[in-house]
Write an enzyme that holds these catalytic residues in place. Structure first.
Site, PDB file in Angstrom:
ATOM      1  CG  HIS A 104     -51.945   4.899  34.206  1.00 20.31           C
ATOM      2  ND1 HIS A 104     -51.811   6.241  34.043  1.00 20.31           N
ATOM      3  CD2 HIS A 104     -51.495   4.330  33.061  1.00 20.31           C
ATOM      4  CE1 HIS A 104     -51.307   6.484  32.834  1.00 20.31           C
ATOM      5  NE2 HIS A 104     -51.110   5.346  32.219  1.00 20.31           N
ATOM      6  CE1 TYR A 154     -49.763   6.549  27.653  1.00 25.66           C
ATOM      7  CE2 TYR A 154     -49.149   7.246  29.863  1.00 25.66           C
ATOM      8  CZ  TYR A 154     -49.808   6.374  29.025  1.00 25.66           C
ATOM      9  OH  TYR A 154     -50.521   5.317  29.550  1.00 25.66           O
ATOM     10  CG  ASP A 195     -16.215  -1.855  47.044  1.00 23.29           C
ATOM     11  OD1 ASP A 195     -17.428  -1.670  47.278  1.00 23.29           O
ATOM     12  OD2 ASP A 195     -15.377  -0.936  47.069  1.00 23.29           O
TER      13      ASP A 195
HETATM   14  P1  FAD Z   1     -49.662  -8.898  33.455  1.00 26.05           P
HETATM   15  O1  FAD Z   1     -49.821  -8.574  32.057  1.00 26.05           O
HETATM   16  O2  FAD Z   1     -50.692  -8.379  34.402  1.00 26.05           O
HETATM   17  O3  FAD Z   1     -49.598 -10.466  33.557  1.00 26.05           O
HETATM   18  C1  FAD Z   1     -49.736 -11.154  34.785  1.00 26.05           C
HETATM   19  C2  FAD Z   1     -50.481 -12.418  34.508  1.00 26.05           C
HETATM   20  O4  FAD Z   1     -50.503 -13.237  35.666  1.00 26.05           O
HETATM   21  C3  FAD Z   1     -51.916 -12.147  34.130  1.00 26.05           C
HETATM   22  O5  FAD Z   1     -52.113 -12.609  32.831  1.00 26.05           O
HETATM   23  C4  FAD Z   1     -52.697 -12.907  35.159  1.00 26.05           C
HETATM   24  O6  FAD Z   1     -53.855 -13.490  34.646  1.00 26.05           O
HETATM   25  C5  FAD Z   1     -51.707 -13.936  35.639  1.00 26.05           C
HETATM   26  N1  FAD Z   1     -52.006 -14.439  36.989  1.00 26.05           N
HETATM   27  C6  FAD Z   1     -52.095 -13.707  38.112  1.00 26.05           C
HETATM   28  N2  FAD Z   1     -52.410 -14.489  39.154  1.00 26.05           N
HETATM   29  C7  FAD Z   1     -52.500 -15.742  38.680  1.00 26.05           C
HETATM   30  C8  FAD Z   1     -52.802 -16.996  39.282  1.00 26.05           C
HETATM   31  N3  FAD Z   1     -53.068 -17.115  40.586  1.00 26.05           N
HETATM   32  N4  FAD Z   1     -52.814 -18.093  38.494  1.00 26.05           N
HETATM   33  C9  FAD Z   1     -52.547 -17.980  37.170  1.00 26.05           C
HETATM   34  N5  FAD Z   1     -52.266 -16.835  36.558  1.00 26.05           N
HETATM   35  C10 FAD Z   1     -52.244 -15.725  37.297  1.00 26.05           C
HETATM   36  N6  FAD Z   1     -46.173  -0.041  29.989  1.00 26.05           N
HETATM   37  C11 FAD Z   1     -45.374   0.413  29.010  1.00 26.05           C
HETATM   38  O7  FAD Z   1     -44.233   0.009  28.896  1.00 26.05           O
HETATM   39  N7  FAD Z   1     -45.820   1.327  28.093  1.00 26.05           N
HETATM   40  C12 FAD Z   1     -47.078   1.814  28.156  1.00 26.05           C
HETATM   41  O8  FAD Z   1     -47.460   2.638  27.339  1.00 26.05           O
HETATM   42  C13 FAD Z   1     -47.924   1.381  29.190  1.00 26.05           C
HETATM   43  N8  FAD Z   1     -49.157   1.892  29.316  1.00 26.05           N
HETATM   44  C14 FAD Z   1     -49.979   1.422  30.271  1.00 26.05           C
HETATM   45  C15 FAD Z   1     -51.266   1.917  30.326  1.00 26.05           C
HETATM   46  C16 FAD Z   1     -52.156   1.451  31.259  1.00 26.05           C
HETATM   47  C17 FAD Z   1     -53.545   2.001  31.303  1.00 26.05           C
HETATM   48  C18 FAD Z   1     -51.713   0.466  32.198  1.00 26.05           C
HETATM   49  C19 FAD Z   1     -52.646  -0.058  33.227  1.00 26.05           C
HETATM   50  C20 FAD Z   1     -50.435  -0.017  32.156  1.00 26.05           C
HETATM   51  C21 FAD Z   1     -49.549   0.454  31.201  1.00 26.05           C
HETATM   52  N9  FAD Z   1     -48.243  -0.019  31.114  1.00 26.05           N
HETATM   53  C22 FAD Z   1     -47.433   0.417  30.112  1.00 26.05           C
HETATM   54  C23 FAD Z   1     -47.704  -0.982  32.105  1.00 26.05           C
HETATM   55  C24 FAD Z   1     -47.748  -2.397  31.554  1.00 26.05           C
HETATM   56  O9  FAD Z   1     -48.996  -2.658  31.053  1.00 26.05           O
HETATM   57  C25 FAD Z   1     -47.438  -3.416  32.636  1.00 26.05           C
HETATM   58  O10 FAD Z   1     -46.364  -2.985  33.413  1.00 26.05           O
HETATM   59  C26 FAD Z   1     -47.128  -4.785  32.047  1.00 26.05           C
HETATM   60  O11 FAD Z   1     -48.111  -5.156  31.145  1.00 26.05           O
HETATM   61  C27 FAD Z   1     -47.001  -5.838  33.106  1.00 26.05           C
HETATM   62  O12 FAD Z   1     -46.826  -7.079  32.501  1.00 26.05           O
HETATM   63  P2  FAD Z   1     -46.815  -8.402  33.372  1.00 26.05           P
HETATM   64  O13 FAD Z   1     -46.561  -9.541  32.461  1.00 26.05           O
HETATM   65  O14 FAD Z   1     -45.910  -8.239  34.526  1.00 26.05           O
HETATM   66  O15 FAD Z   1     -48.252  -8.461  34.040  1.00 26.05           O
HETATM   67  N1  THG Z   2     -15.371   1.120  55.506  1.00 25.02           N
HETATM   68  C1  THG Z   2     -15.575  -0.169  55.807  1.00 25.02           C
HETATM   69  N2  THG Z   2     -16.124  -1.021  54.945  1.00 25.02           N
HETATM   70  C2  THG Z   2     -16.520  -0.586  53.731  1.00 25.02           C
HETATM   71  C3  THG Z   2     -16.312   0.748  53.353  1.00 25.02           C
HETATM   72  C4  THG Z   2     -15.722   1.628  54.282  1.00 25.02           C
HETATM   73  N3  THG Z   2     -17.105  -1.436  52.871  1.00 25.02           N
HETATM   74  C5  THG Z   2     -17.765  -0.938  51.722  1.00 25.02           C
HETATM   75  C6  THG Z   2     -16.979   0.173  51.078  1.00 25.02           C
HETATM   76  N4  THG Z   2     -16.674   1.168  52.087  1.00 25.02           N
HETATM   77  C7  THG Z   2     -15.712  -0.399  50.548  1.00 25.02           C
HETATM   78  N5  THG Z   2     -14.862   0.565  49.885  1.00 25.02           N
HETATM   79  C8  THG Z   2     -13.587   0.825  50.232  1.00 25.02           C
HETATM   80  C9  THG Z   2     -12.770   1.400  49.279  1.00 25.02           C
HETATM   81  C10 THG Z   2     -11.424   1.623  49.538  1.00 25.02           C
HETATM   82  C11 THG Z   2     -10.897   1.302  50.777  1.00 25.02           C
HETATM   83  C12 THG Z   2     -11.733   0.779  51.748  1.00 25.02           C
HETATM   84  C13 THG Z   2     -13.078   0.530  51.474  1.00 25.02           C
HETATM   85  C14 THG Z   2      -9.445   1.442  51.054  1.00 25.02           C
HETATM   86  N6  THG Z   2      -8.615   1.093  50.065  1.00 25.02           N
HETATM   87  C15 THG Z   2      -7.187   1.018  50.226  1.00 25.02           C
HETATM   88  C16 THG Z   2      -6.544   1.539  48.941  1.00 25.02           C
HETATM   89  O1  THG Z   2      -7.022   1.153  47.864  1.00 25.02           O
HETATM   90  O2  THG Z   2      -5.650   2.320  49.035  1.00 25.02           O
HETATM   91  C17 THG Z   2      -6.885  -0.444  50.411  1.00 25.02           C
HETATM   92  C18 THG Z   2      -5.478  -0.729  50.544  1.00 25.02           C
HETATM   93  C19 THG Z   2      -5.276  -2.179  50.889  1.00 25.02           C
HETATM   94  O3  THG Z   2      -5.945  -3.061  50.327  1.00 25.02           O
HETATM   95  O4  THG Z   2      -4.419  -2.429  51.736  1.00 25.02           O
HETATM   96  O5  THG Z   2      -9.060   1.811  52.114  1.00 25.02           O
HETATM   97  O6  THG Z   2     -15.559   2.827  54.057  1.00 25.02           O
HETATM   98  N7  THG Z   2     -15.226  -0.607  57.023  1.00 25.02           N
END
Ligand code: FAD
Ligand code: THG
Length: 826
Positions: free
Chosen positions: A226, A257, A542
């Site tokens: 990036h 940005y 659910d």
């Molecule tokens: P990292 O900071 O990479 O940390 C991972 C760590 O694991 C590293 O320190 C590494 O050394 C360690 N590690 C890995 N393998 C091992 C190992 N085997 N043993 C020991 N240590 C290990 N995000 C935003 O929110 N805002 C921004 O403006 C933004 N701008 C960005 C701009 C750029 C150019 C880039 C590249 C990124 C940007 N990001 C931004 C994203 C952000 O930087 C990352 O998503 C974030 O820093 C990730 O953090 P992290 O702790 O997961 O990873």
């Molecule tokens: N069919 C089946 N499984 C499911 C769904 C489905 N699992 C996930 C999700 N959908 C679950 N959601 C619902 C929501 C409502 C009902 C069934 C599954 C339902 N409700 C009756 C009521 O509230 O009137 C229950 C009455 C009772 O408890 O007797 O029928 O679509 N297989």
């Protein structure tokens, strides 16, 4: 060097440090944090992130993680230096389409509790003095957004953790993870071995390497380049001594940005080809020219963005670059992080693909998850176990991650399907659906009809109210036709994408009883609607549980996370088995007043109400096809879900279709399905309720039997019950008929009091329906509120639920005679 620890964290970037601090706060202090690089400029992505924090996001949880992070970084300081600058942000609109979308985004901000304003081009330039306001239609101003000083924040959080006893060790590379019988035992480093039963990988883009050490081969994330550039001093900013006074700018129409830094500016761009690399090709710290996460800048990719930057901020003209980079950070197939425990190796956890913006929030939820057993913010969309099998393939991961990189700043419609790889999973009915002109969207890899062109109304008069442009993107006038056919005659729906699992064995009943809130000890042939809760009594899913035998059950569930949850709780004694049965099977829902006559006409079994009642299941034949029939209906009509094996699916479809002709059967798509279920008030997991909600608030208390014995979440639920609901899920009618989508704020006077979860036009009710979370006192039927949609307020009224067929006459279908069949029109 330590030789044992309760928890070993790999990585001291923003995520590792945040988790360590929050673990310490919760009392887990026997923790070692290891990093291969020097502390705290380790060479990871955090080391060079410019730290922009834009909180607004389509997802409530993602916004909550960001808002918590803003608060947390604001409270931190390092030797008197702040870790956060609250400069605010402006996202500008350079196109009318983007301006319109900013109206929607402003609504999202209000829904999730963020202050945000739409401002004029002149106001944009007041806040961002280098901006040429002639180029913009306006902007979205979020005053609480700002800039994090990421490395400083790391050190500040680490100091707090160290004060409680957590140990940080830099320049220590993890080389291997020992696991024994599916459990983590120890971490091997270049400085020795540490025994532990919990390893948390916060290794960012090195995640796939660490996963492989734990024996998990699937990569799930892809490091992507990036582009980012810091300019040298600009004339306009000469003499500036502060870190930053200007708001941060987002220019999403060009995926760019901007932020001020002293006398210069920083410019980031996603407007370039996707440049994925393998985790194995990231240079080692010692070998890296600058830092492992900085690749060589490719100027040709920056030419277009730079021209655009100068057009937007003319003061940049002629600026020199101080430093430029192709920085590396992690992308995943759907753009979300990877949080949670591995399904394969107990005690191996991940917190990867997390931005600075969400770092502290992720630190908090991971600590809660590890110590208390569940996070307090819903992170289902970030769960490392959310992916279907195909979505874990290396090819899918790289190609979708590249896609999520290029879409990072796009206007994405909530229903917009992925473009490739498709088609991927097809039900056996696929050729027939194509024949009927199905318009397919994609769900968990499945091609799923949204409507069928074959059902388009023949005359103008039949046209139902058409939603506005945004809500109508994936709408068709065929949808009301399919809706009415389901209510008035009969329709068939492809339910194959509904995930199913089989649970069997001598311990199956006891096991399910411990995971579910409802009483499941029912005779063979009964179906029960129930909830699964987490330890906080948050709704985890659910589901339906059909007792197919003394020791066997078929479950209707909501996704891969449910399968992993079920697997995780299996008793060690081997008395219960669980299997995901979705692939290789299929299901048709046949529903409507004529459903019984239709199915009976091709079945030798007795399908009368007396013999086959509501919420029962049986093995029957439909033509030649053996099916498991469940008499349930998410659309609120008489009928069955008919399950069979994939090989017989087409035959099942054809027999039903043929026998349905005298009744005028239609195939119904997901569009109609959604409106039908909302009329009936049936909740959709993930959209209407999440782990943030308890069953009573969600209106699902009827599915809980507190006195049935112990189950996961019961204790917390008793407290929740005693405390009373914090909010309620209730239906609103949008009284001017506007159809909204979900995510819109609900207003009471000048207060944003809640948000819409899901919405549709109810064609049988003749009303626009919007389910919403509201404060209990505003959830009483008759309460007058307003729903904001694209910056306009639409009057809305809380309705009594269920809005449709409250006496359940249709589904219970006790009259054995249904109305006379229609003869086929034409
Ligand atoms: P990292 O900071 O990479 O940390 C991972 C760590 O694991 C590293 O320190 C590494 O050394 C360690 N590690 C890995 N393998 C091992 C190992 N085997 N043993 C020991 N240590 C290990 N995000 C935003 O929110 N805002 C921004 O403006 C933004 N701008 C960005 C701009 C750029 C150019 C880039 C590249 C990124 C940007 N990001 C931004 C994203 C952000 O930087 C990352 O998503 C974030 O820093 C990730 O953090 P992290 O702790 O997961 O990873
Ligand atoms: N069919 C089946 N499984 C499911 C769904 C489905 N699992 C996930 C999700 N959908 C679950 N959601 C619902 C929501 C409502 C009902 C069934 C599954 C339902 N409700 C009756 C009521 O509230 O009137 C229950 C009455 C009772 O408890 O007797 O029928 O679509 N297989």
């Amino acid at each position: 060097m330590e030789t044992s620890a309760n928890t070993v964290i790999i990585g001291a970037g923003i995520v590792g440090c945040a988790v360590a601090e929050h673990l310490a706060r919760l009392g887990r202090t026997d923790v070692v944090v290891l990093d291969q690089g020097p502390l705290f400029k380790t060479g990871g992505s955090t080391s060079h992130a410019p730290g922009l924090m834009f909180q607004t996001n389509a997802s409530k949880s993602t916004t909550a993680l960001a808002s918590y992070s803003v608060r947390h970084y604001s409270e931190l300081e390092l030797d008197g230096e702040p870790c956060f600058y609250d400069v605010g942000s402006v996202e500008v609109a350079a196109t009318p389409e983007r301006w319109n979308d900013l109206k929607r985004k402003r609504g999202l901000a209000s829904s999730w509790g963020l202050e945000a304003h739409l401002i004029t081009p002149e106001e944009c330039a007041e806040k961002s003095p280098l901006l040429d306001h002639h180029n913009v239609y306006g902007g979205l101003y979020v005053p609480s957004d700002g800039i994090a000083k990421a490395i400083r924040a790391c050190e500040a959080m680490a100091r707090r953790a160290e004060a409680e006893g957590v140990r940080f060790q830099g320049e220590t590379e993890v080389l291997d993870i020992e696991a024994e019988r599916g459990r983590v035992r120890a971490v091997e480093t270049d400085r020795g071995r540490i025994e532990t039963n919990t390893v948390l990988s916060c290794a960012g883009m090195w995640g796939p390497r660490i996963m492989r050490m734990a024996g998990i081969e699937t990569p799930l994330l892809t490091p992507m380049q990036h582009q980012f550039a810091w300019t040298g001093p600009l004339e306009e900013l000469a003499g500036t001594t502060s870190e930053s006074d200007h708001v941060m700018l987002r220019h999403q129409d060009h995926s760019m940005y901007f932020r001020q830094r002293g006398e210069g500016y920083g410019i980031g761009s996603y407007r370039h080809r996707a440049m994925p690399i393998s985790s194995d090709d990231i240079p080692r710290y010692a070998d890296a020219e600058r830092m492992p996460s900085m690749m060589e800048f490719t100027p040709e990719d920056f030419e277009g963005p730079w021209r655009e930057a100068v057009r937007m901020l003319p003061a940049l003209e002629g600026a020199e670059f101080d430093s430029t980079m192709n920085g590396l950070f992690s992308f995943t197939p759907d753009g979300g992080p990877l949080l949670g425990e591995s399904r394969r190796v107990k005690g191996f956890w991940s917190a990867e693909a997390v931005w600075i913006t969400h770092g502290a929030g992720v630190g908090r939820v991971m600590a809660e998850w590890l110590v208390k057993g569940a996070p307090s913010i819903d992170v289902s969309g970030a769960d490392v176990n959310r992916f279907e099998a195909h979505a874990r393939s290396p090819e899918y991961v790289v190609s979708r991650s590249s896609q999520s990189f290029s879409e990072v700043y796009d206007v994405i419609h909530p229903q917009q399907p992925i473009e490739s790889p498709r088609p991927l999973r097809t039900s056996p009915f696929y050729p027939r659906q194509q024949g009927l002109g199905a318009y397919f969207l994609e769900a968990s890899g499945w091609e799923r009809p949204q409507w069928y062109e074959a059902n388009l109304p023949s005359s103008e008069e039949e046209m139902a109210p058409r939603p506005g442009e945004w809500a109508a993107r994936y709408w068709s006038p065929a949808i009301p036709v399919e809706h009415r056919a389901t209510r008035e005659s009969v329709a068939m729906f492809d339910m194959t994408a509904l995930k199913t699992a089989e649970v069997w064995g001598p311990g199956a009943l006891d096991y399910l009883q411990k995971l579910c809130t409802n009483e499941l000890d029912k005779p063979v042939g009964k179906v029960v609607y129930t909830l699964m809760l987490d330890v906080n009594a948050g709704i985890r899913s659910d589901i339906t549980v059909a007792r197919t035998g003394e020791e066997s059950f078929q479950l209707g569930i909501n996704g891969p996370r449910d399968v992993v949850w079920l697997e995780k709780h299996l008793p060690a004694d081997g008395t219960v088995q669980v299997r995901d049965t979705t692939s290789g099977t299929c299901c048709v829902g046949v529903w409507g007043p004529h459903a019984r006559d239709l199915v009976q006409s091709i079945s030798p079994d007795d399908l009368s109400n007396e013999s086959f009642g509501f919420f029962n299941c049986r093995h029957v034949y439909v033509g030649e096809v053996p099916v498991l029939a469940l008499r349930v209906s998410y659309v609120g009509e008489l009928g069955w879900e008919l399950y069979t094996t994939a090989d017989l699916g087409l035959r099942l479809w054809d027999r039903l279709w043929e026998a349905g002709q005298p009744y005028g059967i239609v195939a119904g798509g997901r569009g109609a399905f959604n409106g039908l279920r909302l009329e009936k008030g049936y909740r959709s997991y993930g959209g209407d309720m999440t782990t943030e909600h308890d069953p009573y608030e969600a209106g699902l208390g009827f599915a809980v039997k507190l006195d049935k014995g112990e189950f996961v979440g019961r204790e917390a639920l008793m407290n929740r019950f005693a405390e009373g609901p914090r909010r309620r899920l209730a239906p609103l009618t949008v009284d001017d008929g506007e159809v909204v989508m979900g995510g819109e704020p609900v207003w009471s006077g000048d207060c944003a009091v809640g948000y819409v979860t899901s919405a549709a036009y109810g064609y049988s009710l003749g009303q626009s329906i919007a389910y919403a979370w509201l404060p209990p006192e505003l959830a009483e039927p008759g309460t007058g509120l307003a729903v904001e949609y694209f910056d306009e307020r639409h009057p809305a009224t809380v309705a009594e639920e269920p809005m449709f067929d409250p006496e359940m006459k249709r589904m219970r279908g006790s009259s054995s005679k249904s109305p006379r069949p229609l003869t086929k029109a034409g």
